[in-house]
Design a protein around this motif. Sequence first.
Motif, PDB file in Angstrom:
ATOM      1  N   GLU A  24     -53.901   5.125  39.336  1.00 33.54           N
ATOM      2  CA  GLU A  24     -53.189   4.056  38.634  1.00 33.54           C
ATOM      3  C   GLU A  24     -51.745   4.201  39.438  1.00 33.54           C
ATOM      4  O   GLU A  24     -51.066   5.340  39.378  1.00 33.54           O
ATOM      5  CB  GLU A  24     -52.849   4.329  37.150  1.00 33.54           C
ATOM      6  CG  GLU A  24     -54.035   3.875  36.336  1.00 33.54           C
ATOM      7  CD  GLU A  24     -53.868   3.931  35.015  1.00 33.54           C
ATOM      8  OE1 GLU A  24     -52.450   3.862  34.619  1.00 33.54           O
ATOM      9  OE2 GLU A  24     -54.861   3.907  34.114  1.00 33.54           O
ATOM     10  N   ILE A  25     -51.265   3.329  40.182  1.00 28.83           N
ATOM     11  CA  ILE A  25     -49.945   3.157  40.606  1.00 28.83           C
ATOM     12  C   ILE A  25     -48.858   2.749  39.895  1.00 28.83           C
ATOM     13  O   ILE A  25     -48.906   1.430  39.933  1.00 28.83           O
ATOM     14  CB  ILE A  25     -50.111   2.573  42.028  1.00 28.83           C
ATOM     15  CG1 ILE A  25     -51.354   3.133  42.799  1.00 28.83           C
ATOM     16  CG2 ILE A  25     -49.116   2.739  43.047  1.00 28.83           C
ATOM     17  CD1 ILE A  25     -51.645   2.372  44.220  1.00 28.83           C
ATOM     18  N   ASP A  26     -48.031   3.590  39.528  1.00 31.02           N
ATOM     19  CA  ASP A  26     -46.662   3.148  39.065  1.00 31.02           C
ATOM     20  C   ASP A  26     -45.760   2.460  39.908  1.00 31.02           C
ATOM     21  O   ASP A  26     -45.692   2.324  41.089  1.00 31.02           O
ATOM     22  CB  ASP A  26     -46.199   3.857  37.960  1.00 31.02           C
ATOM     23  CG  ASP A  26     -45.719   5.062  38.832  1.00 31.02           C
ATOM     24  OD1 ASP A  26     -45.472   5.058  39.907  1.00 31.02           O
ATOM     25  OD2 ASP A  26     -45.718   6.247  38.245  1.00 31.02           O
ATOM     26  N   ASP A  27     -44.581   1.694  39.098  1.00 30.62           N
ATOM     27  CA  ASP A  27     -43.671   1.134  39.975  1.00 30.62           C
ATOM     28  C   ASP A  27     -42.866   1.961  41.101  1.00 30.62           C
ATOM     29  O   ASP A  27     -42.696   1.619  41.979  1.00 30.62           O
ATOM     30  CB  ASP A  27     -42.554   0.537  38.970  1.00 30.62           C
ATOM     31  CG  ASP A  27     -43.225  -0.821  38.222  1.00 30.62           C
ATOM     32  OD1 ASP A  27     -44.316  -1.117  38.743  1.00 30.62           O
ATOM     33  OD2 ASP A  27     -42.601  -1.179  37.338  1.00 30.62           O
ATOM     34  N   ASP A  28     -42.619   3.077  40.458  1.00 29.49           N
ATOM     35  CA  ASP A  28     -41.876   4.126  41.428  1.00 29.49           C
ATOM     36  C   ASP A  28     -42.945   4.404  42.674  1.00 29.49           C
ATOM     37  O   ASP A  28     -42.282   4.644  43.637  1.00 29.49           O
ATOM     38  CB  ASP A  28     -41.736   5.418  40.459  1.00 29.49           C
ATOM     39  CG  ASP A  28     -40.924   6.605  41.456  1.00 29.49           C
ATOM     40  OD1 ASP A  28     -40.087   6.158  42.155  1.00 29.49           O
ATOM     41  OD2 ASP A  28     -41.437   7.733  41.707  1.00 29.49           O
ATOM     42  N   THR A  29     -44.186   4.723  42.485  1.00 28.33           N
ATOM     43  CA  THR A  29     -45.159   4.917  43.597  1.00 28.33           C
ATOM     44  C   THR A  29     -45.329   3.667  44.640  1.00 28.33           C
ATOM     45  O   THR A  29     -45.483   3.872  45.621  1.00 28.33           O
ATOM     46  CB  THR A  29     -46.523   5.367  42.919  1.00 28.33           C
ATOM     47  OG1 THR A  29     -46.365   6.686  42.220  1.00 28.33           O
ATOM     48  CG2 THR A  29     -47.300   5.668  44.307  1.00 28.33           C
ATOM     49  N   LYS A  30     -45.282   2.497  43.841  1.00 26.16           N
ATOM     50  CA  LYS A  30     -45.290   1.311  44.530  1.00 26.16           C
ATOM     51  C   LYS A  30     -44.129   1.205  45.580  1.00 26.16           C
ATOM     52  O   LYS A  30     -44.237   0.767  46.670  1.00 26.16           O
ATOM     53  CB  LYS A  30     -45.263   0.200  43.679  1.00 26.16           C
ATOM     54  CG  LYS A  30     -46.861  -0.241  42.922  1.00 26.16           C
ATOM     55  CD  LYS A  30     -46.576  -1.359  42.186  1.00 26.16           C
ATOM     56  CE  LYS A  30     -47.929  -1.434  41.442  1.00 26.16           C
ATOM     57  NZ  LYS A  30     -48.062  -2.895  40.481  1.00 26.16           N
TER      58      LYS A  30
END
Length: 278
Positions: free
Chosen positions: A53-59
């Motif tokens: 799962e890719i959160d906004d920070d990782t994006k």
Amino acid sequence: MFFNPATNGGYLANTLRTIHRNNKDKIARKRRFPSEWHKSLSRNRQKEEELVEIDDDTKEKLQFLVNANCKTQHQVIKQKMIETFHVRRGKNIDILKMFPRFTDTLGLVEEDFKALFPEYIPNTFQEKYRNDRENVLKIFQKVTNIPLNESYTDNSIKQTIALSRMLPPLPKGKKKIATQLSSVQAFANKLLVFQQDSSSLIEVLNKSGNRQPYILGRGPSKAAISDFVIVVNSQVFPEKFEAFIDALDYLFKIHFVLNLEYDQNLEQFFKFLQVSYY
């Protein structure tokens, strides 16, 4: 059979293993990998990770890595790559497409390999491979009784040619695989491709047509190669190697870092390296 991947045995593997056991160099013994380490490589290859799962920070970090400049943002790239390592271990990830900085930023492949295998000891492959050179060439001459007859003069290349010829691709079932090459063809077309100084890099890349990783040797002749680089899917990686043995080590590692299968024509060869030297 020279090597049986099912049992990690065979004439070649057992002969070199006996030589290693009889080696009384205590310093070399202390620096060897743990005896079970190569099995962790196999487990890593076989293990299927969960979807990440890719959160906004990782994006944001991923977007930065797509657009980053390797010349002016090298240190930031390295840090963002560390912070997004978990994404590259996810399921069904096209790593090279999602992380294009691998193709222009120095050091990223080595860093990811160390993160994958913290117990990895740098340069152990090179040490053990060089120590086996004379024995490999002796075994080759003994069992084939034919000269290598190659234009390459580098001793590590000769050793690798000998190994690749003793470790041809295995037939799949009762018939050979449709694209199976001879061991001579596999080395020349899939492992080490030569580019003469006068020829165009684009022409060489297009002619090879390889999607799997391979080594590209460049120079005026096969007897005088100036450097080696790694090519994946027609993309040249930034590391340049003066020694073939260092390029071969990098080629092995890049399969795990990018989660790529071995080329079917070289599967026996790479599995032998994995068991014998890693």
